[in-house]
Design a protein around this motif. Structure first.
Motif, PDB file in Angstrom:
ATOM      1  N   ILE A  17       0.829  -1.203   0.000  1.00  6.49           N
ATOM      2  CA  ILE A  17       0.000   0.000   0.000  1.00  6.49           C
ATOM      3  C   ILE A  17       0.869   1.261   0.000  1.00  6.49           C
ATOM      4  CG2 ILE A  17      -1.654   1.362   1.362  1.00  6.49           C
ATOM      5  CD1 ILE A  17      -2.904  -1.362   2.235  1.00  6.49           C
ATOM      6  N   HIS A  21       0.388   4.460  -2.366  1.00  7.84           N
ATOM      7  CA  HIS A  21      -0.083   5.704  -1.762  1.00  7.84           C
ATOM      8  C   HIS A  21       0.781   6.880  -2.228  1.00  7.84           C
ATOM      9  CE1 HIS A  21      -1.287   7.795   2.296  1.00  7.84           C
ATOM     10  NE2 HIS A  21      -1.757   8.439   1.244  1.00  7.84           N
ATOM     11  N   SER A  24       0.131   7.661  -5.852  1.00  5.27           N
ATOM     12  CA  SER A  24      -1.149   8.342  -5.992  1.00  5.27           C
ATOM     13  C   SER A  24      -1.016   9.833  -5.687  1.00  5.27           C
ATOM     14  CB  SER A  24      -2.194   7.692  -5.081  1.00  5.27           C
ATOM     15  OG  SER A  24      -3.422   8.374  -5.175  1.00  5.27           O
ATOM     16  N   TRP A  25      -0.233  10.166  -4.679  1.00  3.32           N
ATOM     17  CA  TRP A  25      -0.001  11.585  -4.380  1.00  3.32           C
ATOM     18  C   TRP A  25       0.664  12.278  -5.570  1.00  3.32           C
ATOM     19  CZ3 TRP A  25       0.106  15.318  -0.293  1.00  3.32           C
ATOM     20  CH2 TRP A  25      -0.756  15.017   0.743  1.00  3.32           C
ATOM     21  N   VAL A  48       5.401   7.242   3.931  1.00  2.42           N
ATOM     22  CA  VAL A  48       4.350   6.239   3.758  1.00  2.42           C
ATOM     23  C   VAL A  48       4.873   4.992   3.056  1.00  2.42           C
ATOM     24  CG1 VAL A  48       2.484   7.953   3.739  1.00  2.42           C
ATOM     25  CG2 VAL A  48       3.382   7.092   1.558  1.00  2.42           C
ATOM     26  N   ARG A  57       0.416   1.183   9.007  1.00  7.82           N
ATOM     27  CA  ARG A  57      -0.634   0.422   8.304  1.00  7.82           C
ATOM     28  C   ARG A  57      -0.900  -0.916   8.974  1.00  7.82           C
ATOM     29  NH1 ARG A  57       1.837   3.036   4.373  1.00  7.82           N
ATOM     30  NH2 ARG A  57       3.313   1.389   3.926  1.00  7.82           N
ATOM     31  N   TYR A  73     -11.122  -0.951   6.461  1.00  7.81           N
ATOM     32  CA  TYR A  73      -9.877  -0.773   5.711  1.00  7.81           C
ATOM     33  C   TYR A  73      -9.938  -1.725   4.527  1.00  7.81           C
ATOM     34  CZ  TYR A  73      -4.905   0.571   5.373  1.00  7.81           C
ATOM     35  OH  TYR A  73      -3.701   1.099   4.984  1.00  7.81           O
ATOM     36  N   ALA A 100      -9.532   8.113   4.168  1.00  7.28           N
ATOM     37  CA  ALA A 100      -8.689   8.033   2.974  1.00  7.28           C
ATOM     38  C   ALA A 100      -9.364   7.203   1.901  1.00  7.28           C
ATOM     39  CB  ALA A 100      -7.335   7.412   3.312  1.00  7.28           C
ATOM     40  N   TYR A 102      -7.792   6.425  -1.938  1.00  4.17           N
ATOM     41  CA  TYR A 102      -6.760   6.682  -2.927  1.00  4.17           C
ATOM     42  C   TYR A 102      -6.820   5.608  -3.999  1.00  4.17           C
ATOM     43  CZ  TYR A 102      -4.606  10.201   0.009  1.00  4.17           C
ATOM     44  OH  TYR A 102      -4.366  11.336   0.741  1.00  4.17           O
TER      45      TYR A 102
END
Length: 175
Positions: A17, A21, A24-25, A48, A57, A73, A100, A102
């Protein structure tokens, strides 16, 4: 068969993940006018994709596994089994907190975000409002949330990482 699958996140997903993540940002939040570039994202969000993020996580996934009625989740994977998205929400005393959602660009427009939101709406406490914070310039996300009954509030939120303007959005409780 859908191109993507949604399932409860497991401990085995925790490491995968993180890089998703961060990617994705990079795909979603670059805004040169605000000084949000790749270097800024790597500096502020790089953790992250490191062990610090993995440990966080693992704890959140364990919470969701132990208390699925309180913490949701979900992880989204493509046909190859690669993580292309995730979703986290929590029922807290005053409201349902959508923390969140994403997705990588490759999964956007596939309908998978609708599946995630439908699952959230079926799971949430209907007697409480639902809240989220979103980047003020992420028009695609803002329109998406509005389709699900969320509306921007007048609440002033601090700049995320001192640069990113955010807005609070609320979906009223069901009457």
């Amino acid at each position: 068969m859908s191109e993507y699958t949604v399932s409860d996140a497991t401990q085995n997903d925790a490491v995968a993940i993180g890089p998703m993540h961060l990617k994705s940002w990079h795909e979603t939040y670059i805004n040169h006018e605000l000084g949000i570039n790749s270097a800024f994202i790597n500096e502020k969000m790089g953790k992250v994709a490191k062990e610090e993020g993995n440990e966080f996580r693992r704890k959140r996934i364990a919470e969701a596994q132990a208390n699925p009625e309180k913490v949701m989740y979900k992880v989204v994977k493509n046909k190859a089994g690669e993580v292309v998205g995730f979703f986290i929400a929590e029922k807290i005393d005053e409201f349902n907190d959508l923390q969140a959602i994403y997705l990588l660009d490759s999964a956007k427009g596939s309908g998978i975000a609708n599946e995630l939101m439908d699952g959230f709406l079926a799971w949430l406490d209907p007697a409480k409002p639902s809240k989220l914070a979103a980047a003020a310039y992420n028009d695609r996300a803002l329109r998406f949330y509005q389709r699900y009954g969320f509306a921007k509030t007048d609440k002033e939120l601090p700049l995320h990482h001192d640069k990113m303007p955010t807005v609070e959005m609320v979906r009223p409780a069901d009457k």
